[in-house]
Structure formats: structure tokens, C-alpha cells
Motif scaffolding. Structure first.
Motif, PDB file in Angstrom:
ATOM      1  N   GLU A  45       0.820  -1.210   0.000  1.00  0.00           N
ATOM      2  CA  GLU A  45       0.000   0.000   0.000  1.00  0.00           C
ATOM      3  C   GLU A  45       0.855   1.262   0.000  1.00  0.00           C
ATOM      4  O   GLU A  45       0.606   2.213  -0.748  1.00  0.00           O
ATOM      5  CB  GLU A  45      -0.933   0.005   1.212  1.00  0.00           C
ATOM      6  CG  GLU A  45      -2.103  -0.958   1.109  1.00  0.00           C
ATOM      7  CD  GLU A  45      -3.034  -0.625  -0.042  1.00  0.00           C
ATOM      8  OE1 GLU A  45      -3.136   0.566  -0.415  1.00  0.00           O
ATOM      9  OE2 GLU A  45      -3.661  -1.559  -0.579  1.00  0.00           O
ATOM     10  N   LEU A  46       1.869   1.275   0.829  1.00  0.00           N
ATOM     11  CA  LEU A  46       2.654   2.505   0.980  1.00  0.00           C
ATOM     12  C   LEU A  46       3.616   2.712  -0.181  1.00  0.00           C
ATOM     13  O   LEU A  46       3.890   3.857  -0.556  1.00  0.00           O
ATOM     14  CB  LEU A  46       3.392   2.498   2.313  1.00  0.00           C
ATOM     15  CG  LEU A  46       2.474   2.525   3.546  1.00  0.00           C
ATOM     16  CD1 LEU A  46       3.290   2.629   4.829  1.00  0.00           C
ATOM     17  CD2 LEU A  46       1.480   3.691   3.477  1.00  0.00           C
ATOM     18  N   ARG A  47       4.125   1.646  -0.770  1.00  0.00           N
ATOM     19  CA  ARG A  47       4.996   1.825  -1.926  1.00  0.00           C
ATOM     20  C   ARG A  47       4.209   2.314  -3.131  1.00  0.00           C
ATOM     21  O   ARG A  47       4.751   3.012  -3.998  1.00  0.00           O
ATOM     22  CB  ARG A  47       5.731   0.522  -2.233  1.00  0.00           C
ATOM     23  CG  ARG A  47       6.939   0.332  -1.306  1.00  0.00           C
ATOM     24  CD  ARG A  47       7.675  -0.953  -1.523  1.00  0.00           C
ATOM     25  NE  ARG A  47       8.894  -0.972  -0.699  1.00  0.00           N
ATOM     26  CZ  ARG A  47       9.430  -2.066  -0.184  1.00  0.00           C
ATOM     27  NH1 ARG A  47       8.854  -3.252  -0.400  1.00  0.00           N
ATOM     28  NH2 ARG A  47      10.527  -1.988   0.537  1.00  0.00           N
ATOM     29  N   ASN A  48       2.934   1.963  -3.203  1.00  0.00           N
ATOM     30  CA  ASN A  48       2.080   2.498  -4.271  1.00  0.00           C
ATOM     31  C   ASN A  48       1.928   4.017  -4.133  1.00  0.00           C
ATOM     32  O   ASN A  48       1.726   4.719  -5.118  1.00  0.00           O
ATOM     33  CB  ASN A  48       0.695   1.845  -4.227  1.00  0.00           C
ATOM     34  CG  ASN A  48       0.708   0.423  -4.752  1.00  0.00           C
ATOM     35  OD1 ASN A  48       1.585   0.057  -5.533  1.00  0.00           O
ATOM     36  ND2 ASN A  48      -0.251  -0.383  -4.312  1.00  0.00           N
ATOM     37  N   GLU A  49       2.007   4.508  -2.907  1.00  0.00           N
ATOM     38  CA  GLU A  49       1.813   5.935  -2.644  1.00  0.00           C
ATOM     39  C   GLU A  49       3.122   6.710  -2.645  1.00  0.00           C
ATOM     40  O   GLU A  49       3.215   7.809  -3.206  1.00  0.00           O
ATOM     41  CB  GLU A  49       1.116   6.115  -1.293  1.00  0.00           C
ATOM     42  CG  GLU A  49       0.934   7.555  -0.853  1.00  0.00           C
ATOM     43  CD  GLU A  49      -0.127   8.297  -1.661  1.00  0.00           C
ATOM     44  OE1 GLU A  49      -0.182   9.542  -1.570  1.00  0.00           O
ATOM     45  OE2 GLU A  49      -0.894   7.640  -2.399  1.00  0.00           O
ATOM     46  N   PHE A  50       4.161   6.139  -2.014  1.00  0.00           N
ATOM     47  CA  PHE A  50       5.402   6.891  -1.779  1.00  0.00           C
ATOM     48  C   PHE A  50       6.590   6.410  -2.609  1.00  0.00           C
ATOM     49  O   PHE A  50       7.658   7.025  -2.559  1.00  0.00           O
ATOM     50  CB  PHE A  50       5.786   6.813  -0.291  1.00  0.00           C
ATOM     51  CG  PHE A  50       4.783   7.454   0.618  1.00  0.00           C
ATOM     52  CD1 PHE A  50       4.808   8.826   0.850  1.00  0.00           C
ATOM     53  CD2 PHE A  50       3.802   6.696   1.246  1.00  0.00           C
ATOM     54  CE1 PHE A  50       3.889   9.419   1.688  1.00  0.00           C
ATOM     55  CE2 PHE A  50       2.881   7.285   2.094  1.00  0.00           C
ATOM     56  CZ  PHE A  50       2.907   8.648   2.311  1.00  0.00           C
ATOM     57  N   GLY A  51       6.418   5.323  -3.366  1.00  0.00           N
ATOM     58  CA  GLY A  51       7.543   4.822  -4.148  1.00  0.00           C
ATOM     59  C   GLY A  51       8.562   4.122  -3.261  1.00  0.00           C
ATOM     60  O   GLY A  51       8.205   3.262  -2.444  1.00  0.00           O
ATOM     61  N   GLU A  52       9.810   4.502  -3.389  1.00  0.00           N
ATOM     62  CA  GLU A  52      10.879   3.845  -2.640  1.00  0.00           C
ATOM     63  C   GLU A  52      10.747   4.148  -1.146  1.00  0.00           C
ATOM     64  O   GLU A  52      10.685   5.300  -0.729  1.00  0.00           O
ATOM     65  CB  GLU A  52      12.248   4.306  -3.144  1.00  0.00           C
ATOM     66  CG  GLU A  52      13.425   3.602  -2.476  1.00  0.00           C
ATOM     67  CD  GLU A  52      13.406   2.097  -2.716  1.00  0.00           C
ATOM     68  OE1 GLU A  52      13.886   1.367  -1.846  1.00  0.00           O
ATOM     69  OE2 GLU A  52      12.914   1.663  -3.777  1.00  0.00           O
ATOM     70  N   ILE A  53      10.693   3.118  -0.336  1.00  0.00           N
ATOM     71  CA  ILE A  53      10.597   3.240   1.120  1.00  0.00           C
ATOM     72  C   ILE A  53      11.574   2.260   1.746  1.00  0.00           C
ATOM     73  O   ILE A  53      11.737   1.123   1.273  1.00  0.00           O
ATOM     74  CB  ILE A  53       9.174   2.924   1.638  1.00  0.00           C
ATOM     75  CG1 ILE A  53       8.148   3.901   1.053  1.00  0.00           C
ATOM     76  CG2 ILE A  53       9.119   2.990   3.166  1.00  0.00           C
ATOM     77  CD1 ILE A  53       6.720   3.597   1.467  1.00  0.00           C
ATOM     78  N   ARG A  54      12.209   2.696   2.830  1.00  0.00           N
ATOM     79  CA  ARG A  54      13.097   1.795   3.569  1.00  0.00           C
ATOM     80  C   ARG A  54      12.356   1.345   4.830  1.00  0.00           C
ATOM     81  O   ARG A  54      12.102   2.141   5.732  1.00  0.00           O
ATOM     82  CB  ARG A  54      14.397   2.503   3.932  1.00  0.00           C
ATOM     83  CG  ARG A  54      15.424   1.570   4.567  1.00  0.00           C
ATOM     84  CD  ARG A  54      16.793   2.183   4.569  1.00  0.00           C
ATOM     85  NE  ARG A  54      16.796   3.491   5.229  1.00  0.00           N
ATOM     86  CZ  ARG A  54      17.862   4.270   5.307  1.00  0.00           C
ATOM     87  NH1 ARG A  54      18.994   3.897   4.741  1.00  0.00           N
ATOM     88  NH2 ARG A  54      17.793   5.431   5.919  1.00  0.00           N
ATOM     89  N   PHE A  55      11.993   0.081   4.867  1.00  0.00           N
ATOM     90  CA  PHE A  55      11.270  -0.484   6.007  1.00  0.00           C
ATOM     91  C   PHE A  55      12.236  -1.145   6.980  1.00  0.00           C
ATOM     92  O   PHE A  55      13.184  -1.831   6.575  1.00  0.00           O
ATOM     93  CB  PHE A  55      10.254  -1.538   5.554  1.00  0.00           C
ATOM     94  CG  PHE A  55       9.017  -0.966   4.928  1.00  0.00           C
ATOM     95  CD1 PHE A  55       7.940  -0.570   5.716  1.00  0.00           C
ATOM     96  CD2 PHE A  55       8.916  -0.830   3.540  1.00  0.00           C
ATOM     97  CE1 PHE A  55       6.793  -0.048   5.128  1.00  0.00           C
ATOM     98  CE2 PHE A  55       7.774  -0.313   2.956  1.00  0.00           C
ATOM     99  CZ  PHE A  55       6.708   0.076   3.744  1.00  0.00           C
ATOM    100  N   LYS A  56      11.989  -0.951   8.249  1.00  0.00           N
ATOM    101  CA  LYS A  56      12.647  -1.718   9.300  1.00  0.00           C
ATOM    102  C   LYS A  56      11.544  -2.500  10.000  1.00  0.00           C
ATOM    103  O   LYS A  56      10.697  -1.926  10.680  1.00  0.00           O
ATOM    104  CB  LYS A  56      13.371  -0.803  10.289  1.00  0.00           C
ATOM    105  CG  LYS A  56      13.922  -1.526  11.521  1.00  0.00           C
ATOM    106  CD  LYS A  56      14.920  -2.607  11.143  1.00  0.00           C
ATOM    107  CE  LYS A  56      15.439  -3.332  12.368  1.00  0.00           C
ATOM    108  NZ  LYS A  56      16.333  -4.462  12.022  1.00  0.00           N
ATOM    109  N   GLU A  57      11.525  -3.809   9.812  1.00  0.00           N
ATOM    110  CA  GLU A  57      10.455  -4.636  10.356  1.00  0.00           C
ATOM    111  C   GLU A  57      10.897  -5.259  11.671  1.00  0.00           C
ATOM    112  O   GLU A  57      11.963  -5.875  11.767  1.00  0.00           O
ATOM    113  CB  GLU A  57      10.060  -5.708   9.341  1.00  0.00           C
ATOM    114  CG  GLU A  57       9.567  -5.085   8.027  1.00  0.00           C
ATOM    115  CD  GLU A  57       9.171  -6.124   6.998  1.00  0.00           C
ATOM    116  OE1 GLU A  57       8.932  -7.293   7.388  1.00  0.00           O
ATOM    117  OE2 GLU A  57       9.080  -5.770   5.807  1.00  0.00           O
ATOM    118  N   VAL A  58      10.060  -5.075  12.703  1.00  0.00           N
ATOM    119  CA  VAL A  58      10.368  -5.522  14.058  1.00  0.00           C
ATOM    120  C   VAL A  58       9.384  -6.619  14.448  1.00  0.00           C
ATOM    121  O   VAL A  58       8.163  -6.430  14.349  1.00  0.00           O
ATOM    122  CB  VAL A  58      10.267  -4.333  15.051  1.00  0.00           C
ATOM    123  CG1 VAL A  58      10.284  -4.828  16.487  1.00  0.00           C
ATOM    124  CG2 VAL A  58      11.385  -3.351  14.809  1.00  0.00           C
TER     125      VAL A  58
END
Length: 336
Positions: free
Chosen positions: A23-36
Motif C-alpha cells: 500500500e505505501l509503496r504504491n503511494e510513496f515509491g521507494e521506502i526503507r522499512f525496518k520490520e520488528v
């Protein structure tokens, strides 16, 4: 170029984490996620603080979203936090919002698209808060540099928050001492203090007053006090204000006025009387003045008598003081 958005994603369900990423990459393009996915990873991520926003589930195997929110708020008060969950309740949502949650989104396919707008809005609000915080920091630094006290007090005048300059102006050695004081502590006349406080509370407009305050060693100081009632949600809430020590400024203004008056008095003298005055102020005797001006001593005495009467002065000390004050005016004493 906009910097890459960094998101801390706290959710132990890999399917749900994938939905957030899509969902968020469709809106913001490149994103760096840190998954906890566990407590130690959350602690490490908070210590590094390398993220712009936090998205957390509520029901997590090792904790819950409220605890995540509190941990983020303790470490990073301005960082936006969203809760994206399918297991929360209305009561949990209310509690979370009171604790500082930026938004609460129900986790399902139909509501997932709402996550995009919620993230963008939360980031915008966070930037506004950071900008306001920077402005506040610069303002406080400026007030400290100018030694202007800033205060926040209750409607009855009790100080609730003060800056370091205010503590100094109040004559307090410790910050705690300032909180035992009130606006009335600044006034010698308590009826005047109460009248000023009532004007602030009732008018809702900025109020200003100058007051004379006795310092610890008995010296008189002039303070300029400005205050205004602050309303929130249609209710009277508190009083904010500034306190400035204007003693030096007012003293200089008085001296300037006295100098102007003294110069105006000197200007009423005749050219010869002004010459005699200058000689007298210089400490010369009547004999020396007579020689310098090529007149008799009796003429000098007559001029001295006339100028003393014109100036309404009866002593040499007062005459010298008047001449000294006149020298401070814009136009110096000079012969014609």
C-alpha cells in the motif's frame, strides 16, 4: 530530491507486513522499512532512531501497540505513530489517542488504502510540530539573550512555567522558588496586582503595565510586564506573558529629558551670560573670568547674579549640575 521515507513496522504477522509495504509503496515509491518482530529488535531500533514514522499492530505476541506507542513517545516525542490493527476496540483507540497516537486504522483490505493518507497526514503534522519546536527554541534563545522573562501561569496568577531569564528577574536562586510565586509577587500594591490580573482575564486582549520593584539590596528597578489570556476550545485556560527589566532604558530616557530641559534653560541666557556660565563651571574665579572676557569683576558678578536668577538656581552645585545635564543634550552649550 526527497529523502527516502523510513518506516519502522512493528507487526509479527508477515502477511500484514506485506500488505503495509504494498500500500505505501504504491503511494510513496521507494521506502526503507525496518520490520520488528520481537522486543529486542524494537529496543535496538528505538536506540538507533533511524526512522521517520512508526506503524504498529495492537495485538502482538510479545507486547501490544499501546506499549509500543509509549516506548516511542519516551524516546522520540515528536515521531508520528500509527496503529494499524484488526484486534483493537473503540476503548483501545480512545486510550491510544489520549497517549499521543496520530491515527488509528482498522486493518482490512478495504481500509488499507486509508493507510496512505494517514501516513502522509501524520508526516505533515510531525513536520509542523518540528518546525514549531525549532521556532520555539530560537525564540527561547533570543529571549535569554535579551534577558526577557517568559512565563506561563494559571488564571489566578500562579506561575506554572518560567524560562531561566524569568527566574533571574524574580530574584530566585532555584527554579522551584519561582513556582511558589505569582504575578502578585511583582507588585508592591496588591490591589494594583489584582486589578491588572482581572483586566487580563476579563478582556482577553494583551495588557501592559510598568511597575517599580524593590531589588534584594533595596535598589529600585522598573519592569515592563505584558500578559494575555490564552483560550483553548472556547474556554479560558491560562495566562502567558513577558517580563522585561527596563530600568536602564527608563533611566536614560529621564536623563535625556532632563538634559533637554537643562539645555532649554541655558538657551534663555544671553550670549555673555552663557560665556560667564562656561567660565564658572570650569572653576575659574571672578578675577580670571574678568581677564578672559575683558570685563570688570563687578560685571562678572552681575552676570553671575542674573544667570542664577534666570535659571532659578541658588547654589554652585546646582549650577554645575544643570550645565552638566545640558551638555548631554543634542546641542552643546556654545557662545553666540
Amino acid at each position: 530530491m526527497q529523502p527516502t521515507l523510513r518506516i519502522l513496522l512493528v507487526d509479527d504477522n508477515p502477511h500484514d507486513r506485506g500488505m503495509v509495504r504494498r500500500e505505501l509503496r504504491n503511494e510513496f515509491g521507494e521506502i526503507r522499512f525496518k520490520e520488528v518482530i520481537n522486543e529486542s529488535e524494537l529496543a535496538a531500533a528505538l536506540a538507533r532512531a533511524e526512522f521517520d514514522i512508526v506503524i504498529t499492530d495492537y495485538q502482538i505476541r510479545w507486547t501490544n501497540g499501546l506499549n509500543v506507542l509509549r516506548a516511542v513517545r519516551e524516546r522520540l516525542p515528536l515521531c508520528p505513530v500509527l496503529m494499524f490493527t484488526a484486534t483493537g476496540t473503540e476503548e483501545i483507540a480512545v486510550e491510544a489517542m489520549k497517549a499521543g497516537l496520530d491515527d488509528y486504522i482498522v486493518k482490512n483490505r478495504h481500509h488499507a488504502v486509508r493507510l496512505r493518507g494517514a501516513v502522509r497526514a501524520a508526516l505533515d503534522r510531525a513536520e509542523t510540530r518540528r518546525r514549531a519546536d525549532r521556532i520555539e527554541s530560537r525564540l527561547q534563545a533570543l529571549l535569554a539573550q535579551l534577558h526577557i522573562g517568559a512565563f506561563h501561569c494559571s488564571l489566578d496568577g500562579r506561575f506554572l512555567d518560567v524560562n531561566p531569564a524569568m527566574i533571574s528577574l524574580l530574584g530566585c536562586e532555584r527554579e522551584e522558588d519561582a513556582y511558589e510565586m505569582s504575578l502578585a509577587s511583582l507588585f508592591a500594591d496588591q490591589s494594583e496586582a489584582e486589578s491588572f490580573r482581572e483586566q487580563i482575564v476579563e478582556s482577553g486582549l494583551p495588557q501592559e503595565i510598568e511597575i517599580e520593584v524593590q531589588g534584594p539590596s533595596g535598589e529600585s528597578r522598573t519592569f515592563r510586564l505584558c500578559a494575555m489570556r490564552i483560550d483553548h476550545c472556547g474556554k479560558r485556560q491560562w495566562i502567558d506573558g513577558l517580563l522585561e527589566d527596563v530600568t536602564v532604558r527608563r533611566r536614560a530616557e529621564r536623563q535625556a529629558r532632563q538634559a533637554t530641559i537643562a539645555y532649554a534653560q541655558i538657551c534663555t541666557l544671553s550670549p555673555r551670560e552663557r560665556q560667564v556660565l562656561e567660565e564658572v563651571v570650569a572653576g575659574n574665579s571672578n578675577k580670571n573670568i574678568a581677564q578672559h572676557l575683558d570685563i570688570s569683576e563687578k560685571t562678572v558678578e552681575r552676570h553671575r547674579s542674573h544667570l542664577m536668577k534666570k535659571l532659578n538656581i541658588r547654589s554652585m552645585a546646582a549650577l554645575v549640575r544643570l550645565a552638566t545635564q545640558a551638555e548631554q543634550a543634542l546641542q552643546p552649550i556654545s557662545g553666540e
